[in-house]
Write a protein that holds these residues in place. Structure first.
Motif: not given
Length: 199
Positions: A169-178
């Motif tokens: 699944p795609s990853r949210s901006a927060q998930e990518v950042h974290d």
């Protein structure tokens, strides 16, 4: 119940401390208008730019050296002379703060960047800017390879959502950042939540 995971630094018994503005150079990476509007707009870019402005004010008050990196591309985004390529007003350099242009994520690919840091004589870098998973990550890892200590200010960075790899699944901006910060904190950087936590 399993034990909580540990970083490689923790497993090695290391307890690195955040850099201090008294002994570090602040590097602001790609704080440009392309991330404020248009196809590369980052969620949370406004608060991140506010945090960069606060960090710059703190560094200037401390007399810390400050350098800026800015991305350039021949077409599409970050094109020389366009509004998108300009540094956002909140992060605008003052007289005496050099801007180094780059065409790749890693700031050290500009051949003038490392010599400029060496002339400043500080072996610690404090990084802020965009994007966490791309140019901040690449520059931090290269800095460690060259013998620098790296501290990253979490609220002064941001990323964008990404499609998932290998069918995930795609990853949210927060998930990518974290996720990017977790990878860096494993071995390459001390990550602090905000500028008040600098050494």
């Amino acid at each position: 119940m399993t034990d909580a995971p540990k970083t490689l630094l923790e497993l090695a018994g290391a307890t690195p401390a955040p850099a201090s503005l008294n002994d570090a150079t602040l590097v602001v990476i790609d704080a440009q208008n392309e991330y404020v509007r248009g196809p590369l707009t980052l969620p949370g870019v406004g608060p991140a730019l506010g945090a960069i402005a606060d960090l710059l004010a703190q560094a200037r008050a401390a007399g810390a050296p400050i350098v800026h990196l800015a991305h350039r591309a021949p077409d599409g985004v970050f094109v020389e002379g366009t509004e998108g390529a300009e540094i956002a007003p909140q992060a605008a350099p003052l007289d005496g703060e050099t801007v180094f242009l780059k065409e790749l994520p890693n700031g050290f690919t500009n051949p003038d960047f490392r010599p400029a840091l060496e002339r400043l004589g500080r072996k610690n870098l404090i990084l802020a800017g965009f994007m966490t998973h791309m140019c901040v990550d690449s520059t931090a890892r290269a800095a460690v390879d060259l013998g620098y200590g790296v501290t990253i200010v979490e609220n002064a960075t941001a990323s964008r959502a990404l499609p998932g790899a290998v069918g995930k699944p795609s990853r949210s901006a927060q998930e990518v950042h974290d996720g990017a910060l977790a990878g860096l904190a494993d071995l390459f950087a001390v990550v602090v939540p905000d500028a008040s936590k600098l050494g």
